[in-house]
Design an enzyme around this catalytic site. Structure first.
Site, short mmCIF file in Angstrom:
data_model
loop_
_atom_site.label_atom_id
_atom_site.label_comp_id
_atom_site.label_asym_id
_atom_site.label_seq_id
_atom_site.Cartn_x
_atom_site.Cartn_y
_atom_site.Cartn_z
N LYS A 1 0.80 -1.09 -0.13
CA LYS A 1 0.07 -0.28 0.06
C LYS A 1 0.91 1.28 0.26
O LYS A 1 1.81 1.33 0.75
CB LYS A 1 -0.82 0.04 1.11
CG LYS A 1 -2.11 0.95 1.19
CD LYS A 1 -3.04 0.72 2.53
CE LYS A 1 -4.16 1.61 2.75
NZ LYS A 1 -4.71 1.32 3.92
N SER B 1 -9.63 1.03 3.24
CA SER B 1 -8.82 1.50 2.55
C SER B 1 -7.87 1.13 1.84
O SER B 1 -7.31 1.78 0.89
CB SER B 1 -8.13 3.04 3.33
OG SER B 1 -7.23 2.21 4.22
N THR C 1 -7.06 0.74 10.16
CA THR C 1 -7.35 1.39 11.59
C THR C 1 -8.61 1.03 11.96
O THR C 1 -8.97 0.79 13.14
CB THR C 1 -7.43 3.21 11.23
OG1 THR C 1 -6.03 3.50 10.70
CG2 THR C 1 -7.40 3.53 12.63
N SER C 2 -9.66 0.94 11.00
CA SER C 2 -10.85 0.22 11.42
C SER C 2 -11.53 0.00 9.98
O SER C 2 -11.90 0.64 9.40
CB SER C 2 -11.80 1.25 11.95
OG SER C 2 -13.08 0.67 12.34
N GLY C 3 -11.36 -1.46 9.56
CA GLY C 3 -11.77 -2.02 8.50
C GLY C 3 -11.11 -1.91 7.36
O GLY C 3 -11.44 -2.47 6.30
N SER C 4 -9.75 -1.34 7.07
CA SER C 4 -9.21 -1.17 5.97
C SER C 4 -8.52 -2.16 5.45
O SER C 4 -8.03 -2.32 4.10
CB SER C 4 -8.15 0.00 6.07
OG SER C 4 -9.01 1.26 6.22
#
Length: 518
Positions: A81, A162, A183-186
């Protein structure tokens, strides 16, 4: 040996061919870069490729010829990434021109470990800009540098974010595997939406040094791959303590586990798995996910697991009330970002735009036309910058302790302890928030696809299809902190018994294979 189809090829497949001399790492790099060039004009999954990848592959082929192998990733091309820094000819920008040309003092710890293990970083994957921590009205997978990433299972598919680019790259074999951040769901969301295995490690298992940050209390780095065993190989390389990231000092073991060691079809024998039924919500559109999830219970039981249904989160109401303000106004994440992003900019040895803090980042983005402001706003930064709280405030630590409670005792850990469970399972679309705020691990595997009759739904910009036919979805495992070895073992067994990834092809698949470059 026959040449492996790069749409399906696992790391073991590639290593077998390399060991037999059927093809070389140089061949692999040529093939994967050609596949990127073939479909990237449509899918925009890769921001840039590594101009040194061919030379690196040649060097690693020479090491192999001398009988020197670095491990499972030796000579394997992967994509990371574009927020994981490398000290080479590639940029690291989180998709923003604000960081274009910035030079870090070294490789990030993650990139250094991958390189030391013999992986060939062939490019930087596109993402949701700033890892989805900029706008309230942008789209998953959009960056000013890389354009709009789209998923490969339906035209104009929302790839989720993301780690949108890593998800698409792995899903259609633009590299052997990819590494993203969460961080939350990425990691979990794009892995699920691209029919992949994904591991969101416990916060502190993988170093965040020289990774463009959102929140030191929640950020973590992990793999998105076509098989769980491949994800396990990568996790064993990137996990471990790092003096540059003191969160890694909490790792409760000195030697990183061989996460792939227990990856077999028998891994669920004797496991006690709970379902937090009160956290599973049924909507007008998620019926196929719920049906497939409920049907999976029989599979788990057939594999030797005991299922405890209604192993509910003990204080779900408290969690809902606590998180009701939403991710964008979370004081802990906001305070973290203000401090952490300034620290990242100030680590750079070269910083062409002279940005040192959030206010200067705001000013740059508002005035640099390619950043697409104000059409895409900066609401999250404005919210973070306006907080009357910093990382040293008592109010910050009060909020942080609340987060740890609501992400552990109130939810995941509370259910595990109350019902004496080894793990929990939940549809992947419902998994991320609970584990995010307390730094708990999640492992996801493919579970199924939306039927061909699914109504097409567009996002608010009408630039992406947010739900449609053949959209993949996944099943997630929750566990205690640093229980990744157990979760991987369970996920491997479920994956081996179901193999849902093979049931539906993407609508767009690169044509180029190894034979075309050899």
């Amino acid at each position: 040996m026959p040449l492996p189809d790069l749409l399906y090829a696992t790391i073991d497949d590639l290593q077998s061919g390399l060991a037999a001399g059927t093809f070389t790492s140089l061949d692999l790099v040529k093939a994967y870069v050609a596949r990127i060039n073939e479909v990237n004009p449509v899918l925009h999954a890769v921001i840039e490729t590594n101009p040194d990848a061919l030379a690196i592959a040649t060097s690693l082929d020479a090491e192999r010829a001398r009988g020197s192998l670095r491990g499972n990733l030796h000579g394997i091309p992967i994509c990371i990434k574009d927020n994981i820094a490398t000290l080479d000819k590639m940029n690291n920008t989180a998709g923003s021109f604000a960081l274009l040309g910035a030079i870090p003092p070294s490789d990030s710890t993650i990139a250094a470990k991958l390189k030391a293990a013999g992986a060939i970083i062939i490019g930087k994957c596109n993402l949701s800009q700033w890892a989805n921590y900029r706008s309230s009205n942008s789209t998953n997978g959009w960056t000013s540098r890389g354009g709009q990433t789209m998923g490969a299972y339906y035209p104009m598919q929302d790839p989720s974010g993301s780690s949108s680019g890593p998800g698409v790259v792995s899903s259609i074999g633009l590299a052997a595997a990819a590494v993203g951040t969460e961080t939350s769901g990425s990691i979990i969301s794009p892995a699920s939406r691209n029919s992949l295995a994904g591991i969101k490690p416990s916060v502190g298992l993988t170093s965040r040094y020289l990774v463009v940050p959102i929140s030191q209390t929640q950020d973590t780095i992990g793999p998105l791959t076509r098989t769980m065993k491949d994800a396990a190989y990568i996790l064993s390389v990137i996990a471990g303590k790092d003096s540059h990231d003191n969160y890694t000092s909490a790792i409760p073991f000195e030697s990183v586990p061989d996460y792939a060691a227990a990856c077999n079809s028998q891994g669920l024998q004797g496991a006690k798995i709970g379902i937090p039924r009160n956290a599973i919500t049924v909507s007008a559109t998620n019926g196929p996910e719920i049906t497939a999830f409920n049907a999976s219970i029989t599979t788990f039981e057939g594999l030797g697991a005991t299922i405890v249904d209604n192993a509910d989160f003990p204080d779900l109401a408290g969690y809902v009330n606590f998180t009701g303000a939403g991710y964008t106004t979370d004081p802990v994440v906001g305070a973290d970002f203000v401090a952490d992003v300034a620290n990242y900019f100030n680590e750079m040895t070269t910083n062409p735009n002279g940005i040192k803090n959030i206010q200067q980042l705001i000013n740059f983005t508002e005035t640099y036309v390619p950043e697409d402001y104000p059409d895409r706003d900066i609401a999250r930064w404005l919210s973070a910058a306006s907080l009357n709280i910093t990382m040293g405030d008592p109010n910050y630590y009060t909020a942080l302790l609340q987060q740890y409670y609501y992400g552990s005792n109130a939810t995941i850990l509370g259910a595990l302890e109350k019902y004496d469970l080894d793990a929990l399972i939940i549809p992947s679309s419902m998994a991320p928030g609970y584990a995010a705020i307390a730094g708990y691990p999640i492992v996801t595997v493919p579970l199924g696809y939306y039927p061909a009759s699914t109504n097409v739904t567009y996002n608010s910009r009408r630039t992406l299809v947010s739900l449609g036919p053949n959209f993949p979805f996944g099943l997630s495992f929750f566990g205690r902190r640093f229980s990744e070895a157990t979760l991987v073992k369970y996920a491997c067994a479920f994956e081996a018994a179901t193999n849902y990834r093979q049931l539906q092809h993407p609508y767009i698949i690169p044509n180029i294979q190894l034979v075309d470059v050899m």
